[in-house]
Design an enzyme around this catalytic site. Structure first.
Site, PDB file in Angstrom:
ATOM      1  N   ARG A  67       0.886  -1.214   0.170  1.00 36.11           N
ATOM      2  CA  ARG A  67       0.113   0.177   0.098  1.00 36.11           C
ATOM      3  C   ARG A  67       0.688   1.153  -0.105  1.00 36.11           C
ATOM      4  O   ARG A  67       2.040   1.252   0.416  1.00 36.11           O
ATOM      5  CB  ARG A  67      -0.790   0.128   1.534  1.00 36.11           C
ATOM      6  CG  ARG A  67      -1.881  -0.868   1.335  1.00 36.11           C
ATOM      7  CD  ARG A  67      -2.729  -0.718   2.609  1.00 36.11           C
ATOM      8  NE  ARG A  67      -1.899  -1.194   3.662  1.00 36.11           N
ATOM      9  CZ  ARG A  67      -2.013  -0.653   4.642  1.00 36.11           C
ATOM     10  NH1 ARG A  67      -2.606   0.369   5.204  1.00 36.11           N
ATOM     11  NH2 ARG A  67      -0.963  -1.193   5.739  1.00 36.11           N
TER      12      ARG A  67
ATOM     13  N   LYS B 156       5.690   3.793   4.894  1.00 39.88           N
ATOM     14  CA  LYS B 156       6.347   2.893   4.306  1.00 39.88           C
ATOM     15  C   LYS B 156       7.505   3.426   3.420  1.00 39.88           C
ATOM     16  O   LYS B 156       8.387   2.684   3.088  1.00 39.88           O
ATOM     17  CB  LYS B 156       5.360   2.125   3.545  1.00 39.88           C
ATOM     18  CG  LYS B 156       4.334   1.452   4.310  1.00 39.88           C
ATOM     19  CD  LYS B 156       3.529   0.445   3.358  1.00 39.88           C
ATOM     20  CE  LYS B 156       2.251  -0.280   4.005  1.00 39.88           C
ATOM     21  NZ  LYS B 156       2.481  -1.663   4.500  1.00 39.88           N
TER      22      LYS B 156
ATOM     23  N   THR C 207       3.988  -8.739   5.456  1.00 37.65           N
ATOM     24  CA  THR C 207       4.164 -10.153   5.039  1.00 37.65           C
ATOM     25  C   THR C 207       4.663 -10.056   3.696  1.00 37.65           C
ATOM     26  O   THR C 207       4.956 -11.171   3.291  1.00 37.65           O
ATOM     27  CB  THR C 207       2.598 -10.506   4.834  1.00 37.65           C
ATOM     28  OG1 THR C 207       1.875  -9.572   4.647  1.00 37.65           O
ATOM     29  CG2 THR C 207       2.171 -10.669   6.180  1.00 37.65           C
TER      30      THR C 207
HETATM   31  C1  26Q Z   1      -9.093   2.452  10.187  1.00 41.10           C
HETATM   32  C2  26Q Z   1      -9.864   3.311  10.636  1.00 41.10           C
HETATM   33  C3  26Q Z   1     -10.512   4.225   9.724  1.00 41.10           C
HETATM   34  C4  26Q Z   1     -10.528   3.713   8.354  1.00 41.10           C
HETATM   35  C5  26Q Z   1      -9.616   2.852   7.978  1.00 41.10           C
HETATM   36  C6  26Q Z   1      -8.968   2.179   8.716  1.00 41.10           C
HETATM   37  C7  26Q Z   1      -8.169   1.029   8.693  1.00 41.10           C
HETATM   38  C8  26Q Z   1      -8.469   0.207   7.499  1.00 41.10           C
HETATM   39  C9  26Q Z   1      -7.319  -0.834   7.214  1.00 41.10           C
HETATM   40  C10 26Q Z   1      -7.018   0.638   9.392  1.00 41.10           C
HETATM   41  C11 26Q Z   1      -6.046  -0.195   9.030  1.00 41.10           C
HETATM   42  C12 26Q Z   1      -6.365  -1.034   7.803  1.00 41.10           C
HETATM   43  C13 26Q Z   1      -5.425  -2.141   7.388  1.00 41.10           C
HETATM   44  C14 26Q Z   1      -4.369  -2.364   8.058  1.00 41.10           C
HETATM   45  C15 26Q Z   1      -3.178  -3.251   7.735  1.00 41.10           C
HETATM   46  O1  26Q Z   1      -3.541  -3.617   6.410  1.00 41.10           O
HETATM   47  N1  26Q Z   1      -2.302  -3.491   8.280  1.00 41.10           N
HETATM   48  C16 26Q Z   1      -1.303  -4.575   8.004  1.00 41.10           C
HETATM   49  O2  26Q Z   1      -1.773  -5.766   8.487  1.00 41.10           O
HETATM   50  C17 26Q Z   1      -0.575  -6.607   8.077  1.00 41.10           C
HETATM   51  C18 26Q Z   1      -1.175  -7.946   8.569  1.00 41.10           C
HETATM   52  O3  26Q Z   1      -0.885  -8.124   9.989  1.00 41.10           O
HETATM   53  C19 26Q Z   1       0.815  -6.376   8.810  1.00 41.10           C
HETATM   54  O4  26Q Z   1       1.798  -7.332   7.880  1.00 41.10           O
HETATM   55  C20 26Q Z   1       1.152  -4.927   8.051  1.00 41.10           C
HETATM   56  O5  26Q Z   1       2.435  -4.512   8.813  1.00 41.10           O
HETATM   57  C21 26Q Z   1       0.290  -3.946   8.593  1.00 41.10           C
HETATM   58  O6  26Q Z   1       0.433  -2.777   8.006  1.00 41.10           O
END
Ligand code: 26Q
Length: 749
Positions: free
Chosen positions: A484, A489, A591
């Site tokens: 992403r 990052k 990952t």
């Molecule tokens: C939260 C609040 C409001 C709007 C969106 C969000 C939101 C949406 C998606 C917060 C976080 C995410 C996704 C997070 C994510 O993909 N994190 C990743 O997770 C992976 C699996 O554990 C890790 O390997 C990554 O390091 C981490 O960035």
């Protein structure tokens, strides 16, 4: 599943003049039906994985492989004159955005492979993550209508539809089940919202913009919609089988919350038990505590969900009441435990006029985990400090993993064949992969490995040519940063590092420089201004280098369009170096780093997330680690950090930064990027991701890699050592840990 019967049916298909998509649907339906018949309801205890994302990618090849019929079907089709690779035009189901969603998909795959009863629950979005095009260097978003190819892997379960009630509307949640194939067949259940135009909107888009009140309400509806559908269903199932003795509920069900998006499931659970079944509140919380577990995936403050009480009250008054009651109960419990005022406030569920979803999870859940060692430590020390002080037994670590079936066997047949000859048995028992180490002393085998990498690079080059119209520089080292697009990052730091390499080459400072290709793949959230600016900047650098005849045979930058699971499969197979350069402390795990490792790319990165464990296993000497570690970053944050101090001693870094002032800036992107790096913004200090602290070391690491690569055989040994050390990063290992320590489920096959 009866393989012979399936193959007979496929063999009997008439393919003459048939459209590939029709054929895809016919074959998939045959396999899906056989698998779905096989899907077991669970005899005893099961785990349920609630997630707002499931980034499954393409199912066709994977499911055929899991069914053990991929090569047979390939042959049958070949005889009929159909090349199985034609099905690659069927696009991915991108019901997710990044790591968290892909992890959910890897977990389902691994659980099925390990015979563990794990079921996924989520949303059947009509449109997945947008399709990205790069036009004139800018990201442009198009809707991803993934169902236009049909959805032969799903089974609509009209008979199990439920009604979800909001104050202002009733919505039908219709489940679609997708079998998950493996040693045991499980399923992923995705709910589709129906019942009129407004209702339908709930499952229309993944992550609708939530910068307006309407947007926020829609997000809340989505989260409640699937959480309530799933939890309601499990409770009904329990009551039908075991009656109303809810104290036994946790004996049969374990629910894992994939971050906070499904936290409404807790509130709904408490609502049903206390309102519909008159269970006393305290008792209901105690049952929830044994049922729910929570995984945290990020410590970035902007990603911690807070919902305004007035919004919840408006559309979910009963849930609002439950959350308020839970807040009062939590405060009382915490005081009784001896927490001070400040401590209670930091753990409170209701704060100001908001509900803090992570605090709901932390107060209620039996187990709370981070996704890599360092991350699990950070959440204990910082994010959930008070909770960790009073409930230390709740916290644990579960380092992520990836499934080697998709990320090695399926995407990299050439390397898999080499493993068959050098690490026999690795397909059944992945630990065996360490046998690959044996070939490090065998020059012929090393040569074979190098040829495999070259073959994969050629395939990648063809694929990129087909998608982007450019080919990789022949014989080049391939570096990749695919993930992403986010400031932490630090794709921007890579862009600066490449610019510095460019300046050096122009000055003739690196006469022996081995040709190098930098691949970027990333989607920016549609409203994320800086991320979009970074995409444009990378593309401007790519164009500057491509136009310069003096260097364009040495250096190349390609930003691939619409990076997704299928693209990732090709890129990880064909890369030499994986760029994982987040600011230390901020990447929970990563990952992608593991996928690259398994495919024989060395990591060039910081001591962050799972990189730390990767070098623990594969050796620091076989990877390229640079930059400030967490302690230093913490101290810079505390004692003051001034990027100007680093820039003062580094002319090339100043010149790289200055590109932001020289490139034409139609949309004001570069002005803003330049300002945030040099003077900061109202909400943060200059360069708050410490790019200029690490940039010099980053460039040095890239130059070192370039020099080391000259001894191709020696570099190959580092790559091989990474593959041989990757067993720990299989999600089979991760899922076994969840099963043993958190869910207490067993191999049921
Ligand atoms: C939260 C609040 C409001 C709007 C969106 C969000 C939101 C949406 C998606 C917060 C976080 C995410 C996704 C997070 C994510 O993909 N994190 C990743 O997770 C992976 C699996 O554990 C890790 O390997 C990554 O390091 C981490 O960035």
């Amino acid at each position: 599943m009866n393989k012979r019967q399936i193959l007979q049916k496929i063999n009997a298909l008439d393919t003459e003049g048939k459209d590939v998509i029709v054929l895809y649907n016919e074959i998939s339906e045959i396999v899906a039906e056989a698998a779905y018949k096989d899907a077991k309801t669970c005899p005893s205890r099961r785990a349920c994985y609630f997630s707002i994302e499931f980034l499954i990618g393409r199912s066709f090849y994977n499911n055929l492989m899991e069914a053990g019929i991929l090569s047979e079907v390939k042959e049958i089709l070949a005889k009929k004159g159909v090349d199985i690779s034609e099905f690659e035009q069927i696009e991915d189901a991108a019901l997710g955005n990044g790591g968290l969603g892909r992890l959910a998909a890897c977990f389902l795959d691994s659980a099925a492979a390990e015979g563990l009863p794990l079921y996924g629950y989520g949303i059947r979005y009509k449109y997945g993550l947008f399709r990205q095009a790069i036009e004139n260097g800018y990201q442009v978003e198009y809707p991803d209508d993934w169902q236009r190819f049909g959805d032969p892997w799903s089974f609509r379960r009209e008979d199990q539809a439920r009604t979800i009630e909001f104050a202002d509307m009733k919505v039908r949640a219709v489940p679609y089940d997708m079998p998950v194939l493996g040693k045991r067949t499980n399923f992923l259940r995705l709910y589709q919202a129906e019942g009129g135009e407004e209702a339908q909107k709930i499952s229309e888009y993944l992550y609708p913009a939530d910068d307006t009140k309407e947007g926020k309400l829609l997000r809340i509806r989505q989260e409640y919609f699937f959480s309530a559908a799933a939890v309601g269903e499990l409770i009904d199932q329990f009551v039908a089988k075991h009656g109303k003795r809810f104290a036994f509920f946790p004996r049969y069900y374990s629910i894992q919350l994939n971050d906070t998006h499904p936290v409404f499931a807790i509130a709904e659970f408490l609502r049903i038990l206390t309102v519909s079944y008159k269970v006393p509140f305290q008792k209901a919380v105690a049952i929830a505590q044994k049922t729910f577990h929570y995984t945290n995936h990020t410590i970035l403050p902007e990603a911690l969900e807070c919902w305004p009480e007035k919004y919840i009250k408006k559309i979910l008054p009963q849930i609002c009441a439950v959350l308020k009651r839970l807040d009062r109960f939590a405060r009382r419990t915490l005081f009784a435990r001896g927490c001070g005022d400040g401590e209670v406030e930091s753990m409170a569920i209701r704060s100001g006029q908001n509900f803090r979803m992570a605090n709901v999870a932390v107060f209620v859940c039996g187990r709370i985990n981070g996704v890599a060692k360092i991350h699990s430590e950070i959440i204990k020390k910082e994010l959930f400090q008070t909770a960790a002080k009073y409930f230390p037994e709740r916290f644990c670590n579960k380092t992520n993993g990836v499934t080697q079936r998709r990320w090695l066997m399926l995407n990299n047949p050439a390397l898999s064949a080499l493993l068959d000859s050098c690490a026999a048995g690795w397909r059944e028992k992945f630990d065996k992969i360490s046998d690959l180490r044996k070939i490090e002393d065998d020059p012929f085998a090393i040569e074979k490995f190098i040829r495999v990498k070259e073959e994969n690079k050629r395939a990648l080059s063809d694929y990129i040519f087909q998608k982007e119209g450019v080919r990789l520089l022949p014989g080049a080292i391939v570096y990749a940063q695919v993930k992403r697009l986010h400031e932490y990052k630090r794709q921007l730091m890579t862009a600066f590092a490449i610019s510095e390499l460019y300046f050096k080459l122009k000055r003739g400072e690196c006469p022996d420089f081995a040709p190098s290709v930098f691949l970027f793949g990333a989607k920016s959230a549609p409203s994320y201004f800086r991320a979009k600016g970074i995409i444009k900047f990378i593309n401007a650098i790519a164009a500057m280098i491509a136009a310069d005849e003096t260097v364009n045979q040495k250096l190349q930058v390609i930003f691939v369009q619409n990076y997704n699971v299928s693209y990732a499969e090709k890129i990880v197979a064909g890369s030499d170096v994986s760029l994982q350069v987040s600011t230390a402390g901020l990447e929970a795990s990563g990952t992608g780093n593991m996928k690259f490792m398994m495919n024989g790319a060395v990591t060039c990165g910081t001591m962050d997330g799972a990189n730390i464990e990767i070098v623990e296993h594969a050796g620091r000497e076989n990877n390229y680690i640079f930059g400030a570690e967490v302690e230093e970053i913490d101290s810079l944050r505390e004692n003051g950090y001034d990027p100007a101090e680093y820039l003062a001693h580094d002319e090339d870094a100043r010149r790289a930064l200055d590109l932001l002032r020289t490139f034409p800036d139609e949309k004001g992107y570069y002005t803003e990027l330049y300002a945030f790096l040099t003077i900061g913004a109202s909400w943060h200090k200059p360069d708050h991701y410490f790019i200029f602290r690490d940039l010099g070391e980053y460039v040095a690491a890239l130059i070192k890699i370039n020099a080391d690569y000259k001894d191709r055989a020696d570099f190959a040994k580092k790559q091989i050592e990474n593959i041989a050390s990757s067993a720990y990063f299989s999600s089979d290992r991760t899922i076994r840990e969840y099963a043993a320590d958190i869910w207490r489920i067993k191999d049921e096959k």
